[in-house]
Write an enzyme that holds these catalytic residues in place. Structure first.
Site, PDB file in Angstrom:
ATOM      1  CD  GLU A  94      -2.650   1.201   2.618  1.00  0.00           C
ATOM      2  OE1 GLU A  94      -3.093   0.085   3.000  1.00  0.00           O
ATOM      3  OE2 GLU A  94      -2.874   2.268   3.224  1.00  0.00           O
ATOM      4  CD  GLU A 111      -3.011   7.492   5.510  1.00  0.00           C
ATOM      5  OE1 GLU A 111      -4.014   6.875   5.888  1.00  0.00           O
ATOM      6  OE2 GLU A 111      -1.846   7.174   5.803  1.00  0.00           O
TER       7      GLU A 111
END
Length: 545
Positions: free
Chosen positions: A433, A438
């Protein structure tokens, strides 16, 4: 540094020169065995009939032997050398002929030791040139670092080798995330050496906490709190705070050398003499250093620089636009580019998140050239949306650019990320990933980039962060440069996180893109009780190869 003179030549049988003491335990107490018959000899480099105190380099080679000894430690004022083979070279620096006492600890099983001392009388004639002092110290607190962007900034070769990094040469940024590249070194004019073990956590106030990188079996000599992770013969991110020691310059056999006191070190901890020969200092603001490790196995090589990396110098190798969405048609996202994840997912999408994902225009729509993903409070719960390019657009390597403005509010958790396309067969985190961006409303304006893969899942992901003061009031470009050698994360074209990609990671196959706005969860944290709605706005998504 002299060959222990006449008494040395008699093999140190004289009890005055073999003071065995400090025996910390009964040598017969079970498995705890103290060394016995400790003998130390010293060879002063260049010592002969015409030069009884050596060649003026101040260098003395010591040899220690003992029964039941596992390792040895040599201590002189400002110097500590750990050597499992009992061999140590110490360079003294006080000008003229001086007598030095060296304490030798022979360690047996259970950590018990026996101590011996030896005196050596040595001539030192070297005075470091002013231009070298000026280069190291500079004006004010000149700061040095490992030149991570240059090939060969770290490597190894044979003992006494003369070819930098002859056997192994690290590629640019290859050891990112190991605890080495964020270290900084200061050679103060007063002779103190300052090692900052993490230069990224000192703003706005100084934080002495950090991690370092070193050789397993040697780095433990630092006596830190430990931690870190073993990777082959290395220990990465060994927890170790900022510290100060002392430094001096010597020139054994005419070779300019930096000597650090105690267990101070540069770059990668290898124990040994803590002496770094200056192999080359011809380049401005740069030096090539080499040192032998405490196991007598290798010479380690480092390139250090006093210049900080220039983020504006980043040049992408990918300039051919292969895929984009500019969100120029109002309504739902283009179904040729995007599909949805819907519902609550399993266990809140694996992160204990609180939202339910929908394809409702209340939660996702394109309006006036902008994609808006909106999280809303809804009857005691929360709704939002998540879209992805799975089975529509998947790719290996390239540059991803997303221009976005982020939501605010406690509990909001927007993300721009990629997932390995084989996740449904190999599972997560084996799929890999890549989290390009974020942000959590409970830590406003902190931007995170993270890699997840086996051994680095959940909260153990390889992560870095940076601050964007206008993350929720202005659009910024969040991007990732993904190559077989590295993955770089950028905000507005400035690199703040580099991960070394290798054939052993899962980042060498097809991935797809994901955009979502979660609420709460393990990372998003507590949701503001007054939360009503907030939106992640995306101006465009582009991929270059």
């Amino acid at each position: 540094m002299k060959n222990f003179k006449n008494i040395m030549r008699s093999c140190l049988i004289a009890t005055a020169l073999m003071v065995v003491g400090c025996q910390e335990d009964d040598p017969s107490a079970g498995d705890i065995i103290a060394p016995t018959n400790v003998v130390i000899t010293a060879e002063i480099v260049g010592e002969d009939a015409e030069n009884p105190y050596g060649d003026g380099s101040g260098t003395v080679n010591f040899t220690a032997t003992a029964n039941h000894a596992a390792s040895f430690r040599f201590i002189s004022p400002g110097v500590q050398v750990d050597a499992s083979n009992g061999l140590a070279s110490i360079a003294f620096s006080s000008l003229g002929v001086n007598t030095y006492q060296v304490v030798v600890l022979a360690f047996g099983t259970g950590g018990v030791s026996t101590t011996t001392t030896i005196d050596v009388e040595v001539l030192v004639t070297y005075a470091p040139p002013q231009d070298l002092i000026d280069k190291l110290v500079g004006t004010g607190n000149k700061t040095w670092r490992i030149k991570s962007e240059m090939k060969g900034h770290f490597g190894l070769g044979p003992i006494n080798g003369t070819v930098p990094a002859e056997w192994y040469s690290a590629g640019p940024e290859e050891k990112a995330g190991s605890g080495m590249y964020d270290d900084r070194y200061i050679f103060n004019i007063d002779g103190t050496f300052t090692h900052i073990t993490d230069n990224t956590n000192d703003d706005p106030t100084t934080n002495s906490e950090g991690t370092v990188f070193g050789r397993d079996g040697l780095i433990q000599q630092l006596g830190g709190v430990g931690g870190g992770e073993q990777q082959g013969a290395d220990i990465v991110n060994y927890v170790y705070d900022d510290y100060s020691a002392s430094w001096q310059l010597i020139a054994p056999s005419g070779k300019e050398t930096i000597v650090l006191s105690g267990t101070a070190f540069i770059g990668y901890y290898v124990g040994g003499s803590h002496q770094y020969q200056i192999f080359d200092r011809s380049e401005p603001n740069e030096m090539v250093l080499t040192t032998a490790d405490g196991n007598g196995e290798f010479n380690w090589w480092f390139i250090i620089t006093s210049e900080e990396p220039d983020a504006e110098n980043f040049n992408s190798i990918y300039n051919n636009l292969i895929w984009e969405d500019n969100f120029d048609t109002n309504g739902a996202p283009n179904p040729a580019n995007w599909t949805y994840d819907l519902g609550t997912g399993s266990n809140g999408w694996g992160n204990n998140e609180s939202q339910s994902y929908t394809d409702s225009p209340e939660n996702i729509k394109v309006e006036d050239g902008v994609l808006k993903i909106t999280a809303k409070a809804d009857n005691g719960g929360f709704t939002s949306s998540k879209i992805k390019t799975e089975n529509l657009f998947e790719f290996t390597y390239g540059r991803v650019e997303v221009r976005a403005k982020l939501p605010t509010g406690g509990g909001t958790w927007p993300a721009i990320w990629m997932l390995g396309a084989d996740y449904d067969t190999v599972g997560w985190p084996a799929s890999g990933e890549i989290d390009i961006m974020e942000h959590v409303g409970n830590d406003q304006n902190t931007i995170h980039s993270t890699l997840h893969f086996p051994g680095n899942s959940g909260g153990a992901g390889v992560t870095q962060s940076t601050t964007v003061s206008t993350a929720s009031t202005e659009f910024h470009i969040y991007s990732a440069e993904w190559t077989p050698e590295f993955i770089k994360f950028l905000v507005d074209g400035e690199v703040y996180h580099t991960f070394p990609n290798t054939s052993d990671t899962p980042f060498n196959k097809d991935f797809f893109l994901i955009l979502n706005l979660a609420m709460g969860g393990n990372f998003g944290g507590a949701i503001d009780s007054n939360f009503t709605e907030a939106a992640l706005e995306i101006d465009y998504v582009k991929v270059y190869q």
